[in-house]
Design a protein around this motif. Structure first.
Motif, PDB file in Angstrom:
ATOM      1  N   HIS A   1      10.978   8.116  -4.022  1.00  0.00           N
ATOM      2  CA  HIS A   1      10.765   7.814  -5.441  1.00  0.00           C
ATOM      3  C   HIS A   1      11.891   6.951  -5.999  1.00  0.00           C
ATOM      4  N   MET A   2      13.108   7.090  -5.449  1.00  0.00           N
ATOM      5  CA  MET A   2      14.228   6.259  -5.894  1.00  0.00           C
ATOM      6  C   MET A   2      13.983   4.791  -5.558  1.00  0.00           C
ATOM      7  N   TRP A   3      13.425   4.530  -4.373  1.00  0.00           N
ATOM      8  CA  TRP A   3      13.133   3.149  -3.983  1.00  0.00           C
ATOM      9  C   TRP A   3      12.084   2.551  -4.914  1.00  0.00           C
TER      10      TRP A   3
ATOM     11  N   ARG B   1       0.807  -1.223   0.000  1.00  0.00           N
ATOM     12  CA  ARG B   1       0.000   0.000   0.000  1.00  0.00           C
ATOM     13  C   ARG B   1       0.841   1.275   0.000  1.00  0.00           C
ATOM     14  N   LEU B   2       1.954   1.250   0.732  1.00  0.00           N
ATOM     15  CA  LEU B   2       2.732   2.470   0.931  1.00  0.00           C
ATOM     16  C   LEU B   2       3.958   2.549   0.040  1.00  0.00           C
ATOM     17  N   GLY B   3       4.506   1.400  -0.357  1.00  0.00           N
ATOM     18  CA  GLY B   3       5.786   1.392  -1.045  1.00  0.00           C
ATOM     19  C   GLY B   3       6.919   1.381  -0.035  1.00  0.00           C
ATOM     20  N   VAL B   4       8.099   0.959  -0.470  1.00  0.00           N
ATOM     21  CA  VAL B   4       9.224   0.784   0.451  1.00  0.00           C
ATOM     22  C   VAL B   4       9.655   2.096   1.086  1.00  0.00           C
ATOM     23  N   GLY B   5       9.924   3.100   0.262  1.00  0.00           N
ATOM     24  CA  GLY B   5      10.446   4.358   0.786  1.00  0.00           C
ATOM     25  C   GLY B   5       9.514   5.030   1.774  1.00  0.00           C
ATOM     26  N   ARG B   6       8.223   5.084   1.433  1.00  0.00           N
ATOM     27  CA  ARG B   6       7.254   5.736   2.317  1.00  0.00           C
ATOM     28  C   ARG B   6       7.086   4.956   3.630  1.00  0.00           C
TER      29      ARG B   6
ATOM     30  N   GLY C   1      10.802  -4.373   6.222  1.00  0.00           N
ATOM     31  CA  GLY C   1      10.863  -3.659   4.953  1.00  0.00           C
ATOM     32  C   GLY C   1      12.231  -3.741   4.302  1.00  0.00           C
ATOM     33  N   LEU C   2      13.280  -3.505   5.084  1.00  0.00           N
ATOM     34  CA  LEU C   2      14.629  -3.544   4.527  1.00  0.00           C
ATOM     35  C   LEU C   2      15.045  -4.964   4.142  1.00  0.00           C
ATOM     36  N   ASN C   3      14.713  -5.935   4.997  1.00  0.00           N
ATOM     37  CA  ASN C   3      15.058  -7.317   4.669  1.00  0.00           C
ATOM     38  C   ASN C   3      14.373  -7.763   3.377  1.00  0.00           C
TER      39      ASN C   3
END
Length: 407
Positions: free
Chosen positions: A183-185, A71-76, A118-120
């Motif tokens: 946005h980069m993620w 729903r949010l994306g990684v970066g958010r 999220g990072l893993n």
């Protein structure tokens, strides 16, 4: 195997910094606990409430991490999680009552769990296995720095709040970095998803079938005991040295830091020699070293022996977690591996909450000197459970082959 591109170097560095930040709060609590409980007039075993609250938040966010990522994306998601953690850590320094700090522990656990998951997930999907090993080593850097930051606050400013304030502000700064790079993620995720990937075999084994396997429960028990032992020494070393063995607080803080420092070094070295030694030797060697270190801590022939014992345990246990995780399929069989890995991660949450808290109860009712005895028991039981698990590997492999032939 995925290839890391120079264009992604900024994201890689940010991920490493995030894991350093993830380890920092874990290193603060052990050194800060005597002062924290004194400021809130709490007994020694009150840490159990705090650990339980943190683990509840952690397990809740890791369970929902897949939905949140979608729903949010990684970066958010990482930005929101770091902000949540930072606010909770700074909140520790402001609240007037113990129950409020425990409640904030749930919030901090939620943030930490989402960052961890999220990072893993991101690194596992887009980068090599080697980078994943270094990522977890960077957590050790954070958990090594935590006791040093807390010790500086206690010795120079006479307050435990300094440590949480510094780390909380760092987390909020990291949240800003994730927000600016969100946005980069997303672009990197979209580009990677367009490339062909080698997918692991997906076994749709019912959970009830997996739960009926004794070997699965052996594997879960190993993770419960390992993480509980790791967290217990990190939590109680400082209290043991200062309140029971008369070690000067500043020196005890660095002793506690030596545990996480040697842990970090051990994980880095293990990553270089893991292929040569193999999973079995890493685990059995690590458990044997941890048992001997706990025995030295119990013996306590001299003040220097304390730091040596703590360092030995940290160095010895470093490769155990990733080695146990890598060996899951061998212990339980292909068809139960996916289900078992999820339950193993759940067991780590219970281990962090139950074993250090139980040691706190024992220490309050008897003595802090019960802690090295309990650690000795934990590692002895782990050795026994692991040997049993290894001995049933051949039948498991045969059973797995039979299942595969009839499926």
């Amino acid at each position: 195997m995925k290839i890391q591109r120079p264009a992604n170097l900024g994201l890689i560095l940010l991920a490493f910094i995030a894991f350093v930040a993830l380890g920092l709060p874990d290193g603060l609590l052990g050194v800060g606990w005597p002062s924290i409980r004194a400021s809130f007039a709490q007994p020694l075993d009150a840490i159990g409430l705090f650990l339980t609250a943190s683990v509840v938040g952690y397990m809740g966010s890791t369970f929902l991490s897949g939905m949140l990522l979608a729903r949010l994306g990684v970066g958010r998601m990482l930005a929101i999680s770091c902000l949540l953690t930072g606010v909770a850590l700074i909140g520790y320094t402001l609240v007037p009552a113990w129950w409020m700090m425990a409640a904030l522990g749930t919030l901090a656990g939620m943030g930490a769990g989402a960052i961890d998951a999220g990072l893993n997930t991101y690194v596992a999907a887009h980068f090599s296995e080697g980078l994943m090993q270094w990522l977890h080593a960077s957590w050790g850097v954070g958990v090594t720095l935590g006791p040093i930051i807390m010790t500086l606050g206690l010795s120079n400013l006479n307050t435990w709040r300094f440590g949480y304030l510094v780390v909380g502000c760092f987390q909020i700064g990291l949240a800003l970095c994730f927000a600016l790079t969100r946005h980069m993620w997303s672009r990197h995720t979209a580009a990677a998803s367009a490339e062909p990937e080698i997918r692991l075999t997906d076994y749709k084994t019912p959970m009830s079938t997996t739960l009926s396997q004794p070997r699965v429960w052996l594997s879960i028990t190993l993770f419960f005991l390992y993480v509980g032992g790791e967290a217990s020494l990190g939590t109680w070393t400082y209290s043991l040295l200062t309140e029971s063995r008369g070690v000067e607080p500043t020196l005890a803080g660095f002793f506690a830091g030596s545990y996480w420092f040697s842990f970090t070094i051990g994980r880095i070295v293990a990553g270089l020699i893991a292929t040569r030694l193999g999973v079995h030797r890493l685990v059995l060697g690590g458990l044997t070293g941890a048992f001997l270190g706990a025995a030295l801590l119990l013996w306590n022939p001299s003040p220097l022996a304390n730091v040596v014992a703590v360092a030995i345990i940290g160095l010895a246990i470093a490769p155990i977690f990733p080695a146990l995780m890598s060996g899951t399929k061998t212990r339980v069989g292909d068809h139960h591996a996916a289900n078992t890995i999820g339950m193993q991660m759940t067991a780590t949450g219970f281990g962090i909450a139950v074993i250090p808290s139980l040691l706190g109860v024992f220490a309050r009712r008897m003595s802090l000197e019960i802690i090295p005895i309990c650690l000795l028991v934990v590692y002895a039981v782990m050795i026994g459970v692991y040997i049993v698990a290894v001995r049933v590997q051949k039948p498991i492999s045969i059973a797995s082959n039979v299942e595969a032939e009839h499926s």
